[in-house]
Design a protein around this motif. Structure first.
Motif, PDB file in Angstrom:
ATOM      1  N   UNK A 138       0.853  -1.190   0.000  1.00 46.54           N
ATOM      2  CA  UNK A 138       0.000   0.000   0.000  1.00 46.54           C
ATOM      3  C   UNK A 138       0.889   1.240   0.000  1.00 46.54           C
ATOM      4  N   UNK A 139       0.390   2.389  -0.423  1.00 43.53           N
ATOM      5  CA  UNK A 139       1.216   3.585  -0.598  1.00 43.53           C
ATOM      6  C   UNK A 139       2.031   3.998   0.627  1.00 43.53           C
ATOM      7  N   UNK A 140       1.442   3.912   1.812  1.00 40.73           N
ATOM      8  CA  UNK A 140       2.144   4.341   3.026  1.00 40.73           C
ATOM      9  C   UNK A 140       3.351   3.454   3.303  1.00 40.73           C
ATOM     10  N   UNK A 141       3.140   2.154   3.261  1.00 44.95           N
ATOM     11  CA  UNK A 141       4.238   1.212   3.504  1.00 44.95           C
ATOM     12  C   UNK A 141       5.280   1.323   2.397  1.00 44.95           C
ATOM     13  N   UNK A 142       4.815   1.434   1.151  1.00 50.29           N
ATOM     14  CA  UNK A 142       5.738   1.522   0.015  1.00 50.29           C
ATOM     15  C   UNK A 142       6.672   2.721   0.141  1.00 50.29           C
ATOM     16  N   UNK A 143       6.134   3.873   0.489  1.00 57.83           N
ATOM     17  CA  UNK A 143       6.968   5.074   0.623  1.00 57.83           C
ATOM     18  C   UNK A 143       7.987   4.918   1.738  1.00 57.83           C
ATOM     19  N   UNK A 144       7.583   4.276   2.831  1.00 60.63           N
ATOM     20  CA  UNK A 144       8.517   4.056   3.923  1.00 60.63           C
ATOM     21  C   UNK A 144       9.654   3.137   3.523  1.00 60.63           C
ATOM     22  N   UNK A 145       9.328   2.063   2.825  1.00 65.84           N
ATOM     23  CA  UNK A 145      10.349   1.130   2.359  1.00 65.84           C
ATOM     24  C   UNK A 145      11.276   1.793   1.343  1.00 65.84           C
ATOM     25  N   UNK A 146      10.696   2.585   0.436  1.00 64.85           N
ATOM     26  CA  UNK A 146      11.502   3.284  -0.563  1.00 64.85           C
ATOM     27  C   UNK A 146      12.511   4.219   0.100  1.00 64.85           C
ATOM     28  N   UNK A 147      12.071   4.912   1.133  1.00 65.17           N
ATOM     29  CA  UNK A 147      12.951   5.851   1.836  1.00 65.17           C
ATOM     30  C   UNK A 147      14.122   5.111   2.481  1.00 65.17           C
ATOM     31  N   UNK A 148      13.836   3.953   3.061  1.00 67.19           N
ATOM     32  CA  UNK A 148      14.890   3.172   3.711  1.00 67.19           C
ATOM     33  C   UNK A 148      15.886   2.641   2.694  1.00 67.19           C
ATOM     34  N   UNK A 149      15.386   2.011   1.631  1.00 67.68           N
ATOM     35  CA  UNK A 149      16.261   1.383   0.643  1.00 67.68           C
ATOM     36  C   UNK A 149      17.103   2.392  -0.120  1.00 67.68           C
TER      37      UNK A 149
END
Length: 242
Positions: free
Chosen positions: A20-31
């Motif tokens: 989902x968008x919220x989780x995806x953005x968080x993962x993208x920021x980390x990676x």
């Protein structure tokens, strides 16, 4: 589907599927903050994911790790894991969940997932380390999540403790020690140190355990350890061994 960082000789290409968008953005920021990892855009579903994996392989920049979640309106993480591992067994799959009692953990591991992570307790460093370790074959399932999943499994009658105990019964005493440490998430190096054995011996024992249990992976063997009641038993007394 654009790659977000330049690939280098040691770069690990990571594909995310269906978050989902919220989780995806968080993962993208980390990676995006780790130079060892090349993140690609989130694939919407299994069809798009398989297309990208094939295309990346043909370009000589193969996907090394897939991140997906157990289930939402668009994806079934267990099915995605099974499809990827059948066609691309060399790719490591990490399944993330927001539910501590998620019953899909066992199914995901049996489908070939190399790890299963509880999002609520996941720090940025923990995610990066999980990605780096899973490509080495180390189990990536937290003990608390593993215990919760196994308890759920047993309560629902899908597998009895006696059945899994029987599966582990043919292991030697030393192999049971190794399996217990594997179930606790220890790496080969940690197994070597805890048992006072050489690294090559530790690796041999780990391989033997996986083979004897007919496990699909190190993580799958850890699941069997939990179901057999091996995790959390009395401390191991190190033996002198070659």
């Amino acid at each position: 589907m654009a790659v977000k960082q330049q690939t280098g000789p040691e770069s690990l290409i990571v594909l995310m599927i269906g978050f989902n968008p919220v989780v995806r953005e968080g993962l993208q920021a980390i990676l995006s903050k780790d130079p060892r990892i090349t993140r690609v855009d989130d694939a919407a579903d299994e069809r798009q994911a398989l297309q990208y994996i094939k295309s990346a392989r043909d370009r000589g920049k193969p996907v090394r790790v897939v991140l997906t979640e157990t289930r939402n309106d668009k994806v079934d993480g267990v099915q995605i894991t099974r499809l990827i591992k059948e066609e691309f067994p060399e790719i490591a799959v990490l399944v993330l969940t927001e539910n501590l009692n998620d019953s899909y953990v066992i199914d995901a591991i049996h489908a070939g997932a190399g790890g299963y992570i509880f999002l609520k307790d996941m720090t940025p460093d923990a995610l990066i380390q999980s990605i780096l370790r899973v490509i080495q074959g180390d189990a990536q399932v937290t003990t608390v999540l593993l215990r919760a999943a196994v308890e759920n499994l047993l309560q629902n009658g899908r597998k009895t403790l006696a059945e899994r105990t029987a599966e582990a019964a043919h292991l030697t005493a030393r192999e049971v020690d190794v399996l217990r440490l594997m179930g606790n998430g220890d790496s080969n190096k940690e197994i070597s140190a805890n048992l006072n054995i050489g690294m090559d011996t530790a690796k041999k024992h780990v391989r033997n355990v996986i083979d004897k249990l007919q496990a699909r992976s190190r993580t799958h063997a850890s699941i069997i350890a939990a179901q057999a009641g091996i995790i959390g038993k009395q401390p191991i007394t190190p033996l002198i061994e070659g």
